[in-house]
Design a protein around this motif. Structure first.
Motif, PDB file in Angstrom:
ATOM      1  N   ASN A   1       0.839  -1.199   0.000  1.00 30.69           N
ATOM      2  CA  ASN A   1       0.000   0.000   0.000  1.00 30.69           C
ATOM      3  C   ASN A   1       0.876   1.250   0.000  1.00 30.69           C
ATOM      4  OD1 ASN A   1       0.814   0.537   2.680  1.00 30.69           O
ATOM      5  ND2 ASN A   1      -0.888  -0.686   3.513  1.00 30.69           N
ATOM      6  N   LEU A   2       0.246   2.401  -0.234  1.00 34.19           N
ATOM      7  CA  LEU A   2       0.962   3.662  -0.410  1.00 34.19           C
ATOM      8  C   LEU A   2       1.723   4.062   0.851  1.00 34.19           C
ATOM      9  CD1 LEU A   2       1.431   5.660  -2.636  1.00 34.19           C
ATOM     10  CD2 LEU A   2      -0.603   6.900  -1.927  1.00 34.19           C
ATOM     11  N   GLU A   3       1.136   3.765   2.001  1.00 35.52           N
ATOM     12  CA  GLU A   3       1.790   4.129   3.264  1.00 35.52           C
ATOM     13  C   GLU A   3       3.101   3.379   3.429  1.00 35.52           C
ATOM     14  OE1 GLU A   3       0.821   3.738   8.009  1.00 35.52           O
ATOM     15  OE2 GLU A   3      -0.832   4.230   6.652  1.00 35.52           O
ATOM     16  N   ALA A   4       3.104   2.095   3.090  1.00 35.91           N
ATOM     17  CA  ALA A   4       4.330   1.290   3.210  1.00 35.91           C
ATOM     18  C   ALA A   4       5.406   1.804   2.258  1.00 35.91           C
ATOM     19  CB  ALA A   4       4.019  -0.174   2.918  1.00 35.91           C
TER      20      ALA A   4
ATOM     21  N   ASP B   1       8.677   4.583  -9.621  1.00 38.31           N
ATOM     22  CA  ASP B   1       7.951   3.347  -9.952  1.00 38.31           C
ATOM     23  C   ASP B   1       6.448   3.526  -9.755  1.00 38.31           C
ATOM     24  OD1 ASP B   1      10.322   2.172 -10.558  1.00 38.31           O
ATOM     25  OD2 ASP B   1      10.502   1.033  -8.691  1.00 38.31           O
ATOM     26  N   PHE B   2       6.082   4.247  -8.704  1.00 46.71           N
ATOM     27  CA  PHE B   2       4.654   4.477  -8.447  1.00 46.71           C
ATOM     28  C   PHE B   2       4.045   5.343  -9.544  1.00 46.71           C
ATOM     29  CE2 PHE B   2       1.249   7.149  -6.754  1.00 46.71           C
ATOM     30  CZ  PHE B   2       0.360   6.181  -6.302  1.00 46.71           C
ATOM     31  N   TRP B   3       4.754   6.426  -9.941  1.00 48.06           N
ATOM     32  CA  TRP B   3       4.200   7.357 -10.923  1.00 48.06           C
ATOM     33  C   TRP B   3       4.339   6.870 -12.358  1.00 48.06           C
ATOM     34  CZ3 TRP B   3       1.073  11.340 -10.025  1.00 48.06           C
ATOM     35  CH2 TRP B   3       0.935  11.740  -8.698  1.00 48.06           C
ATOM     36  N   ALA B   4       5.058   5.769 -12.540  1.00 43.71           N
ATOM     37  CA  ALA B   4       5.190   5.203 -13.885  1.00 43.71           C
ATOM     38  C   ALA B   4       4.093   4.189 -14.195  1.00 43.71           C
ATOM     39  CB  ALA B   4       6.556   4.537 -14.029  1.00 43.71           C
TER      40      ALA B   4
ATOM     41  N   SER C   1      -4.489  13.197 -10.514  1.00 43.84           N
ATOM     42  CA  SER C   1      -5.061  14.072  -9.486  1.00 43.84           C
ATOM     43  C   SER C   1      -5.288  13.327  -8.176  1.00 43.84           C
ATOM     44  CB  SER C   1      -6.373  14.670  -9.987  1.00 43.84           C
ATOM     45  OG  SER C   1      -6.938  15.497  -9.015  1.00 43.84           O
ATOM     46  N   ILE C   2      -5.943  12.153  -8.264  1.00 44.34           N
ATOM     47  CA  ILE C   2      -6.239  11.359  -7.057  1.00 44.34           C
ATOM     48  C   ILE C   2      -4.942  10.812  -6.466  1.00 44.34           C
ATOM     49  CG2 ILE C   2      -7.395   9.283  -6.202  1.00 44.34           C
ATOM     50  CD1 ILE C   2      -9.526   9.760  -8.403  1.00 44.34           C
ATOM     51  N   ALA C   3      -4.060  10.290  -7.338  1.00 44.43           N
ATOM     52  CA  ALA C   3      -2.795   9.715  -6.876  1.00 44.43           C
ATOM     53  C   ALA C   3      -1.950  10.764  -6.159  1.00 44.43           C
ATOM     54  CB  ALA C   3      -2.027   9.138  -8.062  1.00 44.43           C
ATOM     55  N   PHE C   4      -1.952  11.982  -6.701  1.00 48.92           N
ATOM     56  CA  PHE C   4      -1.163  13.052  -6.084  1.00 48.92           C
ATOM     57  C   PHE C   4      -1.659  13.359  -4.675  1.00 48.92           C
ATOM     58  CE2 PHE C   4      -0.814  17.621  -5.177  1.00 48.92           C
ATOM     59  CZ  PHE C   4       0.569  17.731  -5.098  1.00 48.92           C
ATOM     60  N   THR C   5      -2.969  13.501  -4.541  1.00 44.25           N
ATOM     61  CA  THR C   5      -3.553  13.813  -3.223  1.00 44.25           C
ATOM     62  C   THR C   5      -3.171  12.755  -2.201  1.00 44.25           C
ATOM     63  OG1 THR C   5      -5.415  14.915  -4.304  1.00 44.25           O
ATOM     64  CG2 THR C   5      -5.714  14.282  -2.006  1.00 44.25           C
TER      65      THR C   5
ATOM     66  N   VAL D   1      10.561  14.006  -9.299  1.00 45.51           N
ATOM     67  CA  VAL D   1       9.887  12.923 -10.026  1.00 45.51           C
ATOM     68  C   VAL D   1       8.649  13.459 -10.749  1.00 45.51           C
ATOM     69  CG1 VAL D   1       8.611  10.753  -9.785  1.00 45.51           C
ATOM     70  CG2 VAL D   1      10.750  11.086  -8.535  1.00 45.51           C
ATOM     71  N   LEU D   2       7.892  14.312 -10.079  1.00 47.31           N
ATOM     72  CA  LEU D   2       6.705  14.900 -10.709  1.00 47.31           C
ATOM     73  C   LEU D   2       7.086  15.715 -11.944  1.00 47.31           C
ATOM     74  CD1 LEU D   2       4.715  16.100  -7.555  1.00 47.31           C
ATOM     75  CD2 LEU D   2       4.064  14.249  -9.098  1.00 47.31           C
ATOM     76  N   VAL D   3       8.163  16.482 -11.828  1.00 44.61           N
ATOM     77  CA  VAL D   3       8.615  17.298 -12.962  1.00 44.61           C
ATOM     78  C   VAL D   3       9.077  16.406 -14.110  1.00 44.61           C
ATOM     79  CG1 VAL D   3      10.335  18.979 -13.747  1.00 44.61           C
ATOM     80  CG2 VAL D   3       9.207  19.294 -11.545  1.00 44.61           C
ATOM     81  N   GLU D   4       9.859  15.375 -13.768  1.00 41.76           N
ATOM     82  CA  GLU D   4      10.361  14.454 -14.801  1.00 41.76           C
ATOM     83  C   GLU D   4       9.212  13.729 -15.494  1.00 41.76           C
ATOM     84  OE1 GLU D   4      12.963  12.048 -12.506  1.00 41.76           O
ATOM     85  OE2 GLU D   4      14.508  13.598 -12.358  1.00 41.76           O
ATOM     86  N   ALA D   5       8.141  13.458 -14.744  1.00 41.72           N
ATOM     87  CA  ALA D   5       6.964  12.783 -15.309  1.00 41.72           C
ATOM     88  C   ALA D   5       6.033  13.778 -16.006  1.00 41.72           C
ATOM     89  CB  ALA D   5       6.209  12.043 -14.214  1.00 41.72           C
ATOM     90  N   ARG D   6       6.483  15.036 -16.100  1.00 41.78           N
ATOM     91  CA  ARG D   6       5.725  16.126 -16.723  1.00 41.78           C
ATOM     92  C   ARG D   6       4.386  16.385 -16.021  1.00 41.78           C
ATOM     93  NH1 ARG D   6       8.656  17.688 -20.827  1.00 41.78           N
ATOM     94  NH2 ARG D   6       9.993  16.216 -21.935  1.00 41.78           N
ATOM     95  N   LYS D   7       4.350  16.111 -14.723  1.00 38.66           N
ATOM     96  CA  LYS D   7       3.187  16.458 -13.904  1.00 38.66           C
ATOM     97  C   LYS D   7       3.461  17.826 -13.275  1.00 38.66           C
ATOM     98  CE  LYS D   7       1.617  12.245 -14.631  1.00 38.66           C
ATOM     99  NZ  LYS D   7       0.550  12.012 -15.609  1.00 38.66           N
TER     100      LYS D   7
END
Length: 751
Positions: free
Chosen positions: A128-131, A154-157, A164-168, A194-200
């Motif tokens: 899960n995301l917390e882990a 790895d998560f953002w790929a 939007s939901i994933a970011f929150t 990572v967000l910038v590299e993923a163009r987010k």
């Protein structure tokens, strides 16, 4: 960019008091993590009212869960060299996602064990995301930023991720685990990257603003990455200017790299003067421009062709103790070549090498292309040899430039040799190379080779274009094969290629070269019927044919017709007329034409002056020749190889051998080649003056260049070497004379 935006941009760059952060923040909060570190400070302009990070309170395990967690922790801590999967095999059926976090709490002090255990858990089920955020925090605390970056990436790929939901959720979990698992602000810096590299980029900006509430500021290096990526968006310039203006008020202290990104962005969008102004503002904001800052603006001005501004900037660089880098030199060389200052461009190359900077493939290719376009292929090939001697590997562009140069000057043997060398290096020629070779062979009248290359081109699955077919059509017309040329035109139409003005002009040119002026005039009339209006080239081609046949009245009529139709004559048009006047012995008319051109502000070139200079040389009127030559130089017109050869032969004819010798040296220095006639004139002139040493030097130079001297020159050096007892050289010269003047003559007669 809108005016109001630019005004705001420059307004923010001024060192105004209300834009400065100095003295605003309490002393205890005024500290930064520079050079890639995160800045941590207050942003409420004097307020310390920042939000604290929450405490971490995980779900409480049951007694049964505690037993399993204890057993797993003990097992993996006590394992020796046994693989983790073997150690944990008994627990696979009992293991649940919650157990992962509880075990991590127990083994967090052993970083390597944390990673191994997390990898094992990931093979069983997606954590899960917390882990994941906990392991990211542990990696950052262990200074393993690369692993932390990989875990977030790895998560953002993941495919089909709702950004939007994933970011929150990700931000919430990262903030929630921050205080108890690492308390190292680098974790947010890495997430931002990572967000910038993923163009987010929208999410990255939201993260930046959210962290301000906790008293954290993203590092300037990460913000630089954000600026760089932002500049590539559809609304790049406006967004970059906006961020560059706003971020300092939010705690970012821009560095030299930041300004360089901004300068590059402005230059990319053609705002060179604005970029230059920003360069001037850098030092006022506490940043010293570096070589990249200057080089970027120099490159911008080079594209605009503003040489004087470029030279001024280089001077400023030197004052600041900054040395130009290869990028700077490449920009300057490209500008000089673009403005036909190729000799000066080579001087820059020499200066660059004297500074200990190794030139690259790009700078050599630019120079080679520049010399080829100037018609000085000898200088281009010298540079080509030089770069190979320096182990700088020529690429497709380099070979294309030099092959096109040889083709344009009719040196097809050399062009073919380089073409095969290129193939031997594994480089695949494109349509440009094939078309240049086809055009060269067509101009040389070798139509068989031209069509053979056309067939090879098709076999290589390259598509001949209208330029290729125009070259073939032109060659056929010049060879008198008008019917075959027409068949080729029909083939073009069948293949869906649209005939253009160049194709028609090619046929007109071919007809004129074959002496069919009447057919050329009729085709010009047919062009208008087909919807193609004859252009300056069409008229100039037929005018040239009339001038060469001595029909100056008809040439004049065409010029008037051309002007009546609103077409602007080119310098080539006037050169054609000048050549016609001089060939017809109408020198006074030629001089009147030159005077008229200068009065009208029409700039002649070397080819305009050459016929006049030649006629006065033939008449042994060297005083007038010198006057015309000085006038030409005063107009800023650079003499070409033809000019030098005409002057040299004229001075030899007038027995001004000292002046002729000086011209020879100047030609060699500038990379121009002497013609056979020039060599013969020089050698004969020196022989008449009994300057045997100079004559012999020129004779050997001529032979090394593959040129054939006059028969009497060969006989003279055969005799003199025989008298000196140089038997080997005597026999060698005899063989050369026989081959050139007996065998060659017999071959010509048998053709």
């Amino acid at each position: 960019m809108k005016r109001c935006t630019i005004f705001t941009f420059y307004h923010c760059l001024q060192p105004n008091t209300h834009h400065s952060n100095v003295g605003i923040f309490p002393h205890c909060l005024r500290f930064f993590f520079f050079r890639g570190y995160l800045s941590q400070r207050s942003f409420a302009l004097g307020s310390t009212n920042t939000r604290p990070f929450p405490d971490y309170s995980p779900k409480r395990p049951t007694i049964r869960d505690l037993e399993i967690v204890h057993q797993i922790s003990t097992a993996i801590k006590l394992r020796c060299s046994e693989p983790l999967r073997h150690t944990l095999k008994p627990f696979e059926s009992k293991f649940r996602p919650d157990h992962l976090i509880w075990v991590l709490m127990d083994i967090r002090s052993d970083y390597r064990l944390v990673l191994d255990f997390f990898d094992w858990a990931c093979l069983r089920r997606e954590p899960n995301l917390e882990a994941r955020c906990i392991v990211v925090q542990i990696s950052v605390a262990a200074k393993d930023l690369k692993t932390a970056h990989g875990l977030i990436h790895d998560f953002w790929a993941k495919p089909n991720l709702d950004a939007s939901i994933a970011f929150t959720h990700f931000v919430e979990r990262l903030i929630y685990t921050y205080k108890d698992w690492s308390s190292d602000p680098h974790v947010f810096d890495i997430f931002f990257q990572v967000l910038v590299e993923a163009r987010k980029l929208n999410e990255a900006r939201k993260l930046f603003e959210k962290l301000l509430n906790y008293g954290l500021v993203i590092s300037v290096d990460s913000c630089n990455l954000y600026l760089s990526r932002l500049s590539n968006t559809c609304d790049g310039l406006r967004m970059v200017v906006k961020s560059f203006t706003e971020f300092p008020e939010l705690g970012i202290c821009w560095n030299t790299a930041s300004y360089n990104i901004m300068i590059h962005c402005l230059c990319h969008f053609g705002k060179i003067k604005e970029a230059h102004l920003l360069l001037l503002q850098m030092e006022l904001r506490g940043c010293s421009p570096d070589v990249v800052s200057f080089s970027t603006i120099i490159n911008g001005y080079c594209y605009l062709g503003e040489l004087q501004r470029v030279l001024k900037l280089i001077e400023e660089m030197q004052i600041k103790g900054l040395k130009p880098n290869p990028y700077t030199y490449n920009s300057i060389v490209r500008l000089l070549c673009k403005t036909s200052k190729v000799v000066e461009a080579e001087t820059i190359l020499r200066e660059m090498m004297n500074q200990g900077i190794v030139p690259d493939n790009v700078i050599y290719t630019t120079l080679i292309d520049g010399f080829c376009k100037m018609g000085n292929v000898a200088a281009a090939y010298r540079l080509f040899d030089e770069m190979r001697g320096l182990n700088i590997i020529p690429d497709l562009l380099t070979y294309t430039a030099i092959i096109c140069g040889f083709c344009l000057t009719g040196k097809m043997v050399e062009a073919e040799k380089l073409f095969h060398e290129m193939l031997g290096r594994g480089l695949e020629p494109d349509e440009i190379v094939y078309t240049a070779l086809i055009d060269g062979y067509c101009k040389a009248g070798e139509m068989k080779k031209a069509f053979s290359l056309h067939n090879n081109m098709v076999q290589m699955r390259l598509t001949p274009n209208v330029v290729t077919y125009t070259a073939l059509t032109d060659g056929l017309c010049k060879s008198g094969e008008i019917e075959t040329a027409n068949e080729l035109l029909h083939e073009m139409c069948r293949k869906g290629l649209q005939l253009n003005i160049y194709t028609y002009n090619s046929i007109v040119n071919g007809l004129c070269k074959a002496g069919n002026i009447l057919q050329a005039v009729k085709l010009m009339e047919d062009m208008e019927v087909a919807g193609f209006h004859p252009d300056t080239f069409t008229y100039t081609t037929i005018m040239d044919a009339y001038c060469k046949s001595g029909e100056m009245v008809k040439a004049h009529e065409l010029l008037r017709d051309m002007l009546d139709k609103g077409l602007q004559p080119s310098v080539v048009t006037f050169n054609v007329l000048m050549n016609g006047f001089c060939m017809s012995g109408m020198i006074e008319d030629g001089e009147k034409l030159l005077k008229w051109m200068l009065e009208k502000g029409l700039k002649p070139n070397a080819a305009t002056y050459n016929p006049l200079i030649k006629q006065h040389c033939l008449r042994n009127n060297m005083r007038t020749t010198a006057k015309i030559y000085k006038g030409m130089c005063a107009q800023g017109i650079t003499p070409d190889g033809n000019t030098y050869n005409i002057l040299l032969q004229g001075h030899c004819k007038a027995r001004n051998m000292k002046e002729a010798w000086f011209l020879h040296k100047e030609m060699v220095q500038k990379g121009f080649n002497l013609t056979t006639s020039s060599y013969n004139a020089l050698i004969k002139g020196f022989l008449k003056r009994k300057k045997y040493l100079e004559a012999r030097e020129l004779f050997e130079e001529m032979r090394r260049g593959g040129l054939v001297a006059d028969r009497e020159i060969y006989y003279f050096f055969v005799d003199i070497n025989f008298e000196e007892g140089n038997t080997e050289i005597t026999l060698e010269l005899c063989d050369a004379a026989i081959e050139c003047y007996l065998v060659g003559k017999a071959t010509d007669e048998n053709k």
